[in-house]
Design a protein around this motif. Structure first.
Motif: not given
Length: 434
Positions: A343-352
């Motif tokens: 399982i992989a979690f990615i937490f992000t506030n942007e995806l430029r």
């Protein structure tokens, strides 16, 4: 040779030049034959008959015999008619079948019977290429007789033949703890799909779905066979031997609120997994920016709400920038083992930085059976820099993209995410059930 006509009280007589009378010329009808010993001269004997497979009307014999007398008259009437011999009834296609006749119901016509696919023939010597021939029965009339393919006129089976559906001896039964869906019950051509209930898997098979079809190879007993006569058994799955979870977090500089939302979501999901589902994953948590510092990673095989979360909260801020492709590559290195649920979690506030390389790396992870989840974090006074369609291209699953604009959304989604991870571990466990 000269001839003359003499009118007598009995009619007109044709006289040859020598004074010998001759008889009138006999007209040959359609399908008739006239054979005379000396044409139409006195003393000539003639046979009036019909061609083969035609009947002479008005007599039960095969021919009419007549002779030319000295009075210039034939001894019998010479007008005759030939009609074709026919068999009755005319053959028609059986239900669910077809008949092809070479000459309808006339003598020597051969009628061949066929059944449609998934139907078998009953009657008329079905095993001998079922056909019937119209033959002259020799009784002197124009009505012939159908003769079966084995030469018999005493039909001991239905005539014309019948086409009945081919069926397998029994219906396909569902496996224990499974289901079966058939297209047409136990009839030939029926296609059955067998599968196990959730949490079960076919024993000794890799396939999650198996098929069986009813068909018939040869013979004429209308009994088919299932391609897979016995349904395989379904065994209950056990959870994957190991569950690995890697979580990477990216947040804005100085915005601890974003980081707290991410760490809170991780803690709540892991707590539910342990308490409700009995799952205790190995956990790796780190923060990422333009790179990932492996020395800052928190690793634990037994997550606890207090101590483990305290360690996660203490991971230092990695600096500005965001390289999600680097984060995916880091996950690829950390998630190992063929028999574990990954399982992989990615937490992000942007995806430029979304590009083809990132999409390809995410696809490679999914092909390695890594289940990706993406969580978007709250943004203060900033325009959104990610597009949902791009996030779905990372997870390859629309249901694994979650927006967490506020802390309360962690409570909204925690149970759902934990349930999905539980399903993933069961599916992975099923994959290795032998």
């Amino acid at each position: 040779m000269l001839a003359a006509l003499i009118l007598l009280s009995v009619g007109i007589i044709e006289i040859q030049a020598g004074g010998t009378p001759i008889c009138p010329t006999i007209t040959t009808p359609d399908w008739g034959e006239v054979s005379c010993s000396n044409e139409n001269n006195v003393g000539s004997r003639c046979n009036l008959s019909c061609q083969a497979y035609f009947d002479l009307v008005g007599t039960t014999g095969d021919a009419i015999e007549t002779s030319c007398g000295f009075d210039g008259m034939w001894s019998t009437a010479t007008e005759f008619e030939c009609v074709p011999i026919k068999c009755f009834p005319e053959q028609v296609s059986p239900e669910n079948g077809e008949v092809i006749c070479s000459a309808n119901n006339f003598a020597q016509s051969v009628c061949v019977f066929f059944c449609k696919e998934h139907f078998d023939m009953v009657g008329l010597s079905a095993a001998n290429n079922a056909h019937a021939i119209c033959k002259d029965d020799g009784d002197g009339d124009e009505i012939g007789q159908w003769v079966s393919s084995d030469g018999s006129t005493d039909f001991q089976h239905p005539f014309p033949p019948q086409c009945q559906p081919i069926r397998c001896p029994t219906t396909m039964e569902a496996p224990l703890n499974g289901q079966v869906i058939c297209s047409n019950r136990d009839y030939s051509g029926s296609y059955c799909v067998l599968f196990c209930r959730d949490g079960f898997k076919f024993a000794n098979r890799k396939e999650k779905i198996v098929f069986s079809s009813c068909s018939k190879e040869d013979g004429h007993d209308s009994v088919g066979e299932w391609s897979m006569p016995d349904a395989p058994s379904c065994r209950q799955c056990t959870r994957a031997e190991e569950v690995q979870l890697v979580a990477l977090i990216h947040e804005s500089e100085g915005d601890r609120g974003q980081y707290q939302v991410a760490t809170s979501m991780i803690a709540k999901v892991l707590t539910i997994l342990r308490r409700r589902h009995g799952i205790n994953p190995t956990l790796r948590v780190n923060r990422y920016s333009s790179s990932v510092d492996a020395s800052n990673e928190v690793f634990t095989t037994a997550f606890t709400l207090k101590s483990s979360k305290r360690e996660i909260d203490a991971i230092p801020y990695p600096g500005k920038g965001a390289n999600t492709t680097t984060a995916l590559r880091y996950m690829d290195q950390r998630l190992t083992g063929d028999r574990s649920a990954k399982i992989a979690f990615i937490f992000t506030n942007e995806l430029r930085d979304f590009d083809a390389e990132m999409e390809m790396k995410a696809r490679n992870l999914v092909e390695r059976e890594v289940s990706l989840f993406v969580f978007t974090l709250p943004q203060k006074n900033r325009a959104r820099t990610w597009i949902r369609e791009q996030l779905v291209k990372i997870t390859r699953d629309d249901t694994r993209v979650y927006a967490l604009p506020r802390m309360r959304f962690t409570n909204k989604y925690k149970d759902e995410v934990a349930a999905k991870i539980n399903d993933i571990t069961m599916t992975k466990g099923c994959d290795f059930l032998i």
